[in-house]
Design an enzyme around this catalytic site. Structure first.
Site, mmCIF file in Angstrom:
data_model
loop_
_atom_site.group_PDB
_atom_site.id
_atom_site.type_symbol
_atom_site.label_atom_id
_atom_site.label_comp_id
_atom_site.label_asym_id
_atom_site.label_seq_id
_atom_site.Cartn_x
_atom_site.Cartn_y
_atom_site.Cartn_z
ATOM 1 N N ASN A 16 3.017 20.242 31.157
ATOM 2 C CA ASN A 16 2.161 19.212 31.725
ATOM 3 C C ASN A 16 2.902 17.880 31.742
ATOM 4 O O ASN A 16 3.846 17.679 30.980
ATOM 5 C CB ASN A 16 0.876 19.077 30.896
ATOM 6 N N LYS A 67 -16.711 20.268 28.714
ATOM 7 C CA LYS A 67 -15.634 20.691 27.826
ATOM 8 C C LYS A 67 -16.020 20.485 26.368
ATOM 9 O O LYS A 67 -15.741 21.351 25.518
ATOM 10 C CB LYS A 67 -14.354 19.907 28.148
ATOM 11 N N ASP A 78 -6.567 28.653 22.717
ATOM 12 C CA ASP A 78 -7.162 27.321 22.823
ATOM 13 C C ASP A 78 -7.152 26.667 21.444
ATOM 14 O O ASP A 78 -7.953 27.023 20.567
ATOM 15 C CB ASP A 78 -8.589 27.434 23.353
#
Length: 398
Positions: free
Chosen positions: A208, A337, A304
């Site tokens: 990213n 989220k 995650d």
């Protein structure tokens, strides 16, 4: 903050030792009592006379000084200080510290001390990047040693890269953070930062667009409030924070392992831009262009990290803060989220290309909690970090 503090300064052998003279001078200007220790190799770069003149104290060099050892001098030296600083910390000194060697005065003092230790590494870039040095660094940070630097730049050997000892001002910032007596003193806070790099082959990876600047600023702000900060960072573009325990990783899997290894913590701030996917069968050789068409890459989701910690049944931090970098429907996506991951707060920001936030020096965020939403005006990432750190302090007090 530093006036009256006592620092045992161990100077390792390397060209960066000349910076220790400026470090002593700056510490003395702030009324710090500096007791210097020179290794044999350090005497090749700075003289005992110059070190003693600046410190206004005797320089210690020999483990077997009969007068001092009759009074167990090495034990007294190691425990009379408030903090032990190793600058420069050479590859050899770091190896001795990690392995528990005690065959000279410096290494014996480091083994005998019961005080916190801060190191400022300095060495050739290849030595710094060598797996043995990185393993030693991991051992030292796990043992509670604080690391400042190294910086990246040109070196005396003619090479360029990480390995330069941090400037005396940065080392003093790290020292000051270790003596910080703010509202977060006694609290342990975990911060993740930077991108992760998921390999495709030895020269290509998925990542990213994160510089790590916001995560570094948050760690700095928390340390200034007195927190003990564990900073787990991917390959960031900015320097590591001062006064934090640094754990460097590359992949999302490594970051998860490091996060779990850093727990328990009072709070955790997940500012890292973790790659969502990895290539299931990364090549161990560079993939070459050829006549067989484009390579076929198979992806799998990474674990995650935020959800893993936020949904822990036991040992969950009291406060878990996530980040949501969005390009559309910012608030709605961030609220979703927060509920999906199970964290307490989400710091949402718009990272669309036109904002200049991703990789820039400023940020504009919305703090989303269970029962409140705060829009913060655009400000420097340092100011955003200071405001977030203060909010965290207030929340933990409750």
């Amino acid at each position: 903050m530093l006036a009256g503090k006592r620092i045992l300064l161990i100077i390792g052998g390397g060209i960066a030792a000349f910076k220790s003279l400026d470090l002593i001078r700056r510490l003395r200007e702030q009324s710090v009592e500096v007791t210097p220790v020179l290794t044999k190799a350090a005497e090749e770069f700075v003289t005992p006379l110059s070190v003693s003149a600046l410190a206004a104290r005797k320089v210690y060099r020999d483990l077997f000084d009969l007068t001092d050892e009759a009074e167990m001098g090495h034990i007294e030296l190691s425990r009379a200080a408030d903090l032990v600083v190793v600058a420069p910390a050479t590859a050899d000194l770091m190896a001795k510290m990690a392995c528990g060697h005690a065959n000279d005065l410096a290494s014996t003092l480091l083994m005998a001390t019961d005080k916190p230790v801060l190191i400022a590494p300095a060495m050739n870039v290849r030595m710094w990047e060598h797996p043995a040095t990185q393993r030693n660094l991991d051992v030292l940070t796990a043992d509670g040693v604080t690391c400042v630097g190294p910086d990246e730049g040109n070196m005396a050997c003619g090479e360029f890269g990480p390995g330069r000892m941090s400037e005396p001002s940065a080392i003093i910032d790290g020292i000051r953070a270790m003596f910080a007596d703010g509202p977060l003193k006694g609290r342990h806070i975990l911060v993740t930062s930077g991108p992760t790099h998921e390999p495709i082959d030895p020269v290509r990876y998925i990542a990213n667009r994160s510089s790590g600047a916001q995560g570094t600023a948050i760690a700095d702000a928390l340390a200034r409030l007195g927190a003990r900060v564990t900073f787990v960072t991917g390959p960031a573009e900015v320097a590591n924070p001062t006064g934090a325990q640094i754990v460097s990783v590359t992949t999302a899997s490594e970051m998860l392992d490091a996060v779990q290894g850093a727990l328990p913590a009072d709070a955790a701030v997940f500012a890292a831009a973790v790659a969502d996917w990895h290539v299931t069968s990364a090549s161990d050789q560079k993939i070459k262009k050829g006549t067989d068409g484009l390579p076929h890459l198979t992806f799998a989701e990474n674990d995650d990290i935020l959800a893993t910690v936020a949904q822990m049944k036991a040992g969950r931090p009291d406060l878990v803060v996530g980040f949501a970098a969005e390009t559309q429907n910012v608030i709605e996506n961030a609220k979703s989220k927060r509920l999906r991951k199970g964290c307490d707060w989400i710091v949402a920001n718009d990272v669309s290309p036109g904002t200049g936030i991703m990789g820039g020096s400023e940020n504009a965020v919305t703090l989303i909690c269970e029962d409140d939403t705060e829009d913060w005006p655009r400000a420097s990432k340092s100011d955003v970090a200071a405001r977030l750190a203060q909010k965290i302090s207030e929340a933990l007090d409750k």
